[in-house]
Write an enzyme that holds these catalytic residues in place. Structure first.
Site, PDB file in Angstrom:
ATOM      1  N   TYR A  56      65.614 156.792  62.170  1.00  0.00           N
ATOM      2  CA  TYR A  56      65.536 155.550  61.625  1.00  0.00           C
ATOM      3  C   TYR A  56      64.145 155.007  60.995  1.00  0.00           C
ATOM      4  CZ  TYR A  56      69.412 154.350  64.423  1.00  0.00           C
ATOM      5  OH  TYR A  56      70.807 154.373  64.730  1.00  0.00           O
ATOM      6  N   ASP A  97      70.215 146.032  57.663  1.00  0.00           N
ATOM      7  CA  ASP A  97      69.154 145.824  56.525  1.00  0.00           C
ATOM      8  C   ASP A  97      69.381 144.323  56.348  1.00  0.00           C
ATOM      9  OD1 ASP A  97      71.220 144.702  54.357  1.00  0.00           O
ATOM     10  OD2 ASP A  97      72.349 146.730  54.508  1.00  0.00           O
ATOM     11  N   HIS A 112      74.538 143.714  64.916  1.00  0.00           N
ATOM     12  CA  HIS A 112      74.295 144.772  65.328  1.00  0.00           C
ATOM     13  C   HIS A 112      72.468 144.882  65.228  1.00  0.00           C
ATOM     14  CE1 HIS A 112      78.317 146.760  64.701  1.00  0.00           C
ATOM     15  NE2 HIS A 112      78.229 146.168  65.960  1.00  0.00           N
ATOM     16  N   CYS A 120      59.782 145.993  72.152  1.00  0.00           N
ATOM     17  CA  CYS A 120      59.180 146.696  73.129  1.00  0.00           C
ATOM     18  C   CYS A 120      60.044 146.849  74.335  1.00  0.00           C
ATOM     19  CB  CYS A 120      57.841 146.145  73.551  1.00  0.00           C
ATOM     20  SG  CYS A 120      57.028 146.920  74.740  1.00  0.00           S
ATOM     21  N   CYS A 123      57.512 144.929  77.480  1.00  0.00           N
ATOM     22  CA  CYS A 123      57.402 143.740  77.765  1.00  0.00           C
ATOM     23  C   CYS A 123      58.270 142.780  76.982  1.00  0.00           C
ATOM     24  CB  CYS A 123      55.936 143.307  76.996  1.00  0.00           C
ATOM     25  SG  CYS A 123      56.014 143.404  75.210  1.00  0.00           S
ATOM     26  N   CYS A 142      51.965 143.902  73.997  1.00  0.00           N
ATOM     27  CA  CYS A 142      51.291 144.479  75.393  1.00  0.00           C
ATOM     28  C   CYS A 142      50.387 145.536  75.238  1.00  0.00           C
ATOM     29  CB  CYS A 142      52.385 144.806  76.310  1.00  0.00           C
ATOM     30  SG  CYS A 142      53.246 146.074  75.866  1.00  0.00           S
ATOM     31  N   GLY A 179      83.773 145.083  53.198  1.00  0.00           N
ATOM     32  CA  GLY A 179      83.197 146.547  53.182  1.00  0.00           C
ATOM     33  C   GLY A 179      83.051 146.857  54.667  1.00  0.00           C
ATOM     34  N   ASN A 205      87.428 145.314  50.141  1.00  0.00           N
ATOM     35  CA  ASN A 205      87.188 146.590  50.511  1.00  0.00           C
ATOM     36  C   ASN A 205      87.545 147.536  49.260  1.00  0.00           C
ATOM     37  OD1 ASN A 205      85.786 147.828  52.608  1.00  0.00           O
ATOM     38  ND2 ASN A 205      87.585 148.842  53.355  1.00  0.00           N
TER      39      ASN A 205
HETATM   40  C1  BJW Z   1      83.048 149.911  50.160  1.00  0.00           C
HETATM   41  C2  BJW Z   1      82.123 150.181  49.178  1.00  0.00           C
HETATM   42  C3  BJW Z   1      81.700 149.641  48.169  1.00  0.00           C
HETATM   43  C4  BJW Z   1      82.375 151.881  50.631  1.00  0.00           C
HETATM   44  N1  BJW Z   1      82.497 148.322  48.241  1.00  0.00           N
HETATM   45  N2  BJW Z   1      83.545 148.637  49.871  1.00  0.00           N
HETATM   46  C5  BJW Z   1      87.174 148.781  72.224  1.00  0.00           C
HETATM   47  C6  BJW Z   1      87.969 149.850  71.781  1.00  0.00           C
HETATM   48  C7  BJW Z   1      87.375 151.166  71.809  1.00  0.00           C
HETATM   49  C8  BJW Z   1      86.079 151.344  71.873  1.00  0.00           C
HETATM   50  C9  BJW Z   1      85.330 150.363  72.074  1.00  0.00           C
HETATM   51  C10 BJW Z   1      86.069 148.986  72.223  1.00  0.00           C
HETATM   52  N3  BJW Z   1      85.111 148.007  72.713  1.00  0.00           N
HETATM   53  C11 BJW Z   1      83.709 148.652  72.437  1.00  0.00           C
HETATM   54  C12 BJW Z   1      84.082 149.865  72.244  1.00  0.00           C
HETATM   55  C13 BJW Z   1      82.651 151.066  72.232  1.00  0.00           C
HETATM   56  C14 BJW Z   1      81.844 151.018  70.954  1.00  0.00           C
HETATM   57  C15 BJW Z   1      82.984 151.249  69.556  1.00  0.00           C
HETATM   58  O1  BJW Z   1      83.641 150.516  69.072  1.00  0.00           O
HETATM   59  N4  BJW Z   1      83.433 152.418  69.472  1.00  0.00           N
HETATM   60  C16 BJW Z   1      84.105 152.957  68.388  1.00  0.00           C
HETATM   61  C17 BJW Z   1      83.464 153.986  67.485  1.00  0.00           C
HETATM   62  C18 BJW Z   1      85.562 153.035  68.983  1.00  0.00           C
HETATM   63  N5  BJW Z   1      81.346 149.909  70.600  1.00  0.00           N
HETATM   64  C19 BJW Z   1      79.960 149.542  71.040  1.00  0.00           C
HETATM   65  O2  BJW Z   1      79.535 150.467  71.729  1.00  0.00           O
HETATM   66  C20 BJW Z   1      79.577 148.260  70.747  1.00  0.00           C
HETATM   67  N6  BJW Z   1      79.130 147.703  71.956  1.00  0.00           N
HETATM   68  C21 BJW Z   1      79.985 147.107  72.785  1.00  0.00           C
HETATM   69  O3  BJW Z   1      81.154 147.291  72.463  1.00  0.00           O
HETATM   70  O4  BJW Z   1      79.557 146.282  74.052  1.00  0.00           O
HETATM   71  C22 BJW Z   1      80.314 146.005  74.888  1.00  0.00           C
HETATM   72  C23 BJW Z   1      81.130 144.718  74.699  1.00  0.00           C
HETATM   73  C24 BJW Z   1      81.943 144.474  75.609  1.00  0.00           C
HETATM   74  C25 BJW Z   1      82.667 143.222  75.601  1.00  0.00           C
HETATM   75  C26 BJW Z   1      82.436 142.477  74.316  1.00  0.00           C
HETATM   76  C27 BJW Z   1      81.757 143.039  73.657  1.00  0.00           C
HETATM   77  C28 BJW Z   1      80.927 143.872  73.760  1.00  0.00           C
HETATM   78  C29 BJW Z   1      78.336 148.506  69.983  1.00  0.00           C
HETATM   79  C30 BJW Z   1      78.433 148.964  68.420  1.00  0.00           C
HETATM   80  C31 BJW Z   1      77.190 149.287  67.993  1.00  0.00           C
HETATM   81  C32 BJW Z   1      77.558 150.053  66.788  1.00  0.00           C
HETATM   82  N7  BJW Z   1      76.054 150.689  65.890  1.00  0.00           N
HETATM   83  C33 BJW Z   1      76.238 151.090  64.681  1.00  0.00           C
HETATM   84  C34 BJW Z   1      74.934 151.637  64.301  1.00  0.00           C
HETATM   85  C35 BJW Z   1      73.807 150.574  64.399  1.00  0.00           C
HETATM   86  C36 BJW Z   1      72.513 150.944  63.857  1.00  0.00           C
HETATM   87  C37 BJW Z   1      72.370 152.038  62.721  1.00  0.00           C
HETATM   88  O5  BJW Z   1      72.560 151.208  61.500  1.00  0.00           O
HETATM   89  O6  BJW Z   1      72.127 153.311  62.760  1.00  0.00           O
HETATM   90  O7  BJW Z   1      76.374 150.085  63.880  1.00  0.00           O
HETATM   91  S1  BJW Z   1      77.253 152.317  64.454  1.00  0.00           S
HETATM   92  C38 BJW Z   1      77.594 151.856  62.959  1.00  0.00           C
HETATM   93  O8  BJW Z   1      79.068 151.232  62.568  1.00  0.00           O
HETATM   94  C39 BJW Z   1      76.754 150.522  62.703  1.00  0.00           C
HETATM   95  C40 BJW Z   1      77.690 149.678  61.724  1.00  0.00           C
HETATM   96  O9  BJW Z   1      77.199 148.238  61.803  1.00  0.00           O
HETATM   97  C41 BJW Z   1      79.151 149.935  62.058  1.00  0.00           C
HETATM   98  C42 BJW Z   1      80.391 149.553  61.572  1.00  0.00           C
HETATM   99  O10 BJW Z   1      80.474 150.304  60.392  1.00  0.00           O
HETATM  100  P1  BJW Z   1      80.922 149.678  59.120  1.00  0.00           P
HETATM  101  O11 BJW Z   1      79.786 148.647  58.632  1.00  0.00           O
HETATM  102  O12 BJW Z   1      82.350 149.220  59.251  1.00  0.00           O
HETATM  103  O13 BJW Z   1      80.901 150.892  58.046  1.00  0.00           O
HETATM  104  P2  BJW Z   1      81.764 152.108  57.821  1.00  0.00           P
HETATM  105  O14 BJW Z   1      81.178 153.091  57.108  1.00  0.00           O
HETATM  106  O15 BJW Z   1      82.576 152.546  58.885  1.00  0.00           O
HETATM  107  O16 BJW Z   1      82.646 151.366  56.732  1.00  0.00           O
HETATM  108  C43 BJW Z   1      82.441 151.263  55.320  1.00  0.00           C
HETATM  109  C44 BJW Z   1      83.554 150.464  54.787  1.00  0.00           C
HETATM  110  O17 BJW Z   1      83.159 150.035  53.440  1.00  0.00           O
HETATM  111  C45 BJW Z   1      84.571 151.380  54.550  1.00  0.00           C
HETATM  112  O18 BJW Z   1      85.944 151.119  54.634  1.00  0.00           O
HETATM  113  C46 BJW Z   1      84.485 151.705  53.061  1.00  0.00           C
HETATM  114  O19 BJW Z   1      85.932 152.002  52.461  1.00  0.00           O
HETATM  115  C47 BJW Z   1      83.935 150.533  52.198  1.00  0.00           C
HETATM  116  N8  BJW Z   1      83.228 151.082  51.179  1.00  0.00           N
HETATM  117  N9  BJW Z   1      81.729 151.682  49.681  1.00  0.00           N
HETATM  118  C48 BJW Z   1      83.292 147.773  49.158  1.00  0.00           C
HETATM  119  N10 BJW Z   1      81.173 149.954  47.136  1.00  0.00           N
END
Ligand code: BJW
Length: 237
Positions: A56, A97, A112, A120, A123, A142, A179, A205
């Site tokens: 990170y 970001d 996210h 922390c 605290c 703290c 995206g 997208n």
């Molecule tokens: C372009 C482009 C260009 C490229 N122009 N486009 C239900 C079913 C199954 C699993 C679960 C579920 N519910 C929960 C889960 C578990 C889990 C989950 O979803 N797992 C899956 C992998 C299956 N979810 C969680 O654990 C979440 N918490 C949770 O659910 O808590 C319980 C809850 C209960 C009840 C209600 C609510 C909640 C937490 C998820 C945390 C995700 N964290 C991350 C890391 C953050 C820190 C870090 O940055 O390191 O977040 S993972 C990563 O993925 C990051 C992103 O925000 C997130 C999404 O990714 P994103 O933004 O979609 O990126 P990509 O790379 O996947 O896609 C990019 C897209 O852009 C592509 O389509 C490209 O084509 C496109 N693209 N260039 C336009 N120039």
């Protein structure tokens, strides 16, 4: 299409890709080079906090060095133009970001968390943070060392602002996803919720996402091109 009054936009890593910040699941993306289970879970941080901090710290430096692109700027413009018309934009981002804010967006819901904030575990203070973190870094609130972590949402943790996001989604008359691959929940479920509520849905997208079948319409191409074009069209309606 009638002129929308309450627009809900969900952004993902693709909106920042052309600012040089890597996406997660594209070829060569962050999760193809690094194992998320070793880096982006509370258990990983518990097992190896030095490795997680290193990962990170690099990402934070990348965000600080990046600049907003035309997609971020167009979304900031949309917010102010809708406001002038008595309409509104709710901007929900999965991105950690601050490029929406630096482009001029005034209200951004970071579901996210934010990499430029630290929390922390001792605290619970949350504070702006631009420096590297380590186990030696003392908490400014703290004074204890070893408890600071990036204030971002890892797998298995509860995303932030879910009540506000849910309320905004229910009130929207247009849902636009930009995206995002539609792979991570709960954000990936918003398009289905929007459709069930009768809200018009649109995907912008590079290519069809996992959720493409749920959208009423789609425009494919780089965000820096497709987003300004779509917003110009929307503001003409
Ligand atoms: C372009 C482009 C260009 C490229 N122009 N486009 C239900 C079913 C199954 C699993 C679960 C579920 N519910 C929960 C889960 C578990 C889990 C989950 O979803 N797992 C899956 C992998 C299956 N979810 C969680 O654990 C979440 N918490 C949770 O659910 O808590 C319980 C809850 C209960 C009840 C209600 C609510 C909640 C937490 C998820 C945390 C995700 N964290 C991350 C890391 C953050 C820190 C870090 O940055 O390191 O977040 S993972 C990563 O993925 C990051 C992103 O925000 C997130 C999404 O990714 P994103 O933004 O979609 O990126 P990509 O790379 O996947 O896609 C990019 C897209 O852009 C592509 O389509 C490209 O084509 C496109 N693209 N260039 C336009 N120039």
């Amino acid at each position: 299409m009638n002129s929308p009054q309450r627009v809900f936009v969900l952004t993902g890593a693709g909106v920042s890709a052309e600012s040089g910040l890597g996406t997660f699941r594209d070829r060569g993306g962050i999760w193809s080079r690094f194992d998320p289970m070793q880096l982006a879970t509370p258990e990983a941080f518990g097992r190896d906090p030095v490795l997680v901090h290193e990962f990170y710290n690099l990402r934070r430096r990348g965000v600080i060095a990046a600049a907003p692109n035309a997609a971020h700027t167009a979304l900031a413009h949309l917010e102010s133009r809708l406001q002038q018309r008595g309409a509104s934009l709710f901007l929900c981002t999965q991105n950690v970001d601050d490029l929406h804010e630096r482009a001029g967006s005034r209200t951004v819901s970071h579901m996210h968390g934010e990499i430029l904030e630290a929390r922390c575990l001792g605290c619970e203070a949350v504070m702006p943070w631009r420096e590297d973190l380590s186990l030696e870094t003392p908490c400014p609130a703290c004074g204890e060392a070893g408890g600071l972590r990036p204030d971002i949402v890892w797998f298995g943790e509860m995303p932030k602002h879910l009540d506000i996001i849910g309320a905004a989604l229910r009130e929207a008359d247009l849902f636009v996803a930009i995206g995002t691959s539609g792979a991570v929940y709960p954000a990936a479920g918003y398009v289905a919720q929007a459709r069930a509520l009768g809200i018009r849905t649109c995907e912008l997208n590079l290519e069809p996402s996992d959720n493409a079948a749920h959208f009423d319409e789609a425009r494919y191409g780089p965000a820096s091109v497709v987003v300004p074009e779509f917003i110009a069209w929307l503001l003409e309606t």
